[in-house]
Design an enzyme around this catalytic site. Structure first.
Site, short mmCIF file in Angstrom:
data_model
loop_
_atom_site.label_atom_id
_atom_site.label_comp_id
_atom_site.label_asym_id
_atom_site.label_seq_id
_atom_site.Cartn_x
_atom_site.Cartn_y
_atom_site.Cartn_z
N SER A 52 86.78 97.69 -53.45
CA SER A 52 86.65 96.85 -52.26
C SER A 52 86.68 97.70 -50.98
O SER A 52 85.92 98.66 -50.85
CB SER A 52 87.76 95.79 -52.28
OG SER A 52 87.50 94.77 -51.34
N ASP A 167 83.41 92.00 -56.30
CA ASP A 167 84.58 92.82 -55.94
C ASP A 167 85.33 93.35 -57.17
O ASP A 167 85.76 92.59 -58.03
CB ASP A 167 85.51 91.93 -55.12
CG ASP A 167 86.64 92.69 -54.46
OD1 ASP A 167 87.00 93.77 -54.93
OD2 ASP A 167 87.17 92.17 -53.47
#
Length: 323
Positions: A52, A167
């Site tokens: 991320s 993610d």
């Protein structure tokens, strides 16, 4: 008389230090503070794995972008600039199409492929259909970062061949195990997600509150920020609250339910992954009260990373020393 080439004893070779930069959205700016301290102490980094926001900061560092430049850009972010990056779209698989965010990353990154980076880098992502954790180490750097930052429900999944990626924090919030695949001998994990409180089941029983016990919510990763993000992207006015229950506490609205669900899962997954103990040292910058979108508090967040790294510096130096 022939001479033999001098060989450096294995014991004199310093261990290769790797960093695992975790997720955390705005809290993840603390990674910049940690990198700042490592540079000041002259501690070389031999490889980075990121998830991320950690993937983006790791890519900047691996590409040779100065830490001072990262800090300067972070400090300039405010709500207006952030809003321009998060351009809403007609909701299908995400609220934001992500194109402006990719343009922003492209402007900051001097190279756009893994092969052109100065340091080994691995980026983690999650296959949204199978739940598999994937590691990306070659090819298009921008597409890999776009996948790593594709927070479910906010950004649409990114297509990689036959897969749709989101993610990597869903599976591996602090990818310490991945850094070892890059050849690191010692691994430092940087985690900005709050620790999960160890509470007994009795804590949640209604009689505790009746008897005067506390029902204070635990600090969860960015639950309020996720809710704020949903509302801002949808341009939603506060929804009418459902009818009150008999104890005068109102049922959470739909945004709060979604936000809190994601927050609970992220915290629990993070705790379980850290318990695997793939790291030699974990650094946990303390960012109390800072939520998902508070990038305008960059100076404060970066300072927490610096403070945590300075406190851990004796251990870091020991890890980086020759053995």
């Amino acid at each position: 008389m022939s001479s033999r080439p001098h060989r450096t004893p294995a014991s004199a070779v310093p261990p290769r230090l790797g960093l695992a930069l975790g997720s955390g959205a705005a809290r993840g700016l603390a990674h910049i503070g940690v990198l700042k301290v490592l540079e000041e102490a002259g501690i070389p980094v031999h490889g980075i794995a990121g998830t991320s926001i950690g993937a983006f900061i790791g890519a900047l560092y691996a590409a040779g972008v100065p830490v001072q430049r990262m800090e300067s850009v972070a400090r300039e972010l405010d709500w207006r600039k952030l809003a321009r990056l998060l351009n809403p779209t007609v909701p299908t698989s995400g609220l934001v199409d992500g194109r402006k965010l990719v343009e922003f990353m492209a402007e900051l990154l001097p190279v756009h492929s893994f092969e052109a980076l100065q340091l080994p880098l691995a980026i983690t992502a999650t296959d949204i259909e199978t739940g598999e954790a994937l590691i990306i180490r070659k090819g298009d750097l921008l597409e890999a970062l776009r996948a790593a930052l594709a927070f479910p429900g906010v950004f649409p999944p990114v297509r990689f061949g036959d897969r749709f990626l989101v993610d990597g924090g869903l599976c591996n919030p602090v990818p310490a195990d991945v850094v070892r695949l890059l050849g690191a001998d010692r691994v430092i994990g940087i985690c900005t997600i709050p620790e999960v409180d160890k509470q007994t089941p009795e804590t949640f029983l209604p009689h505790n509150r009746i008897n005067g016990g506390s029902s204070r919510p635990r600090e969860l990763f960015s639950a309020t920020g996720i809710e704020q993000l949903f509302r801002r992207l949808l341009g939603s006015e506060p929804l009418p609250e459902p009818a009150a229950e008999t104890n005068d506490r109102k049922i959470p609205g739909i945004f709060r339910v979604c936000a809190q669900s994601v927050a609970i899962m992220e915290n629990q997954i993070n705790a379980l992954r850290l318990a695997d103990n793939h790291h030699d040292l974990i650094i946990r910058p303390q960012c109390p009260g800072i939520t998902l979108l508070e990038f305008h508090r960059a100076a404060e967040i970066i300072a927490t990373g610096e403070a945590a790294a300075r406190a851990a510096l004796p251990e870091i130096l020991q890890l980086a020393a020759r053995h």
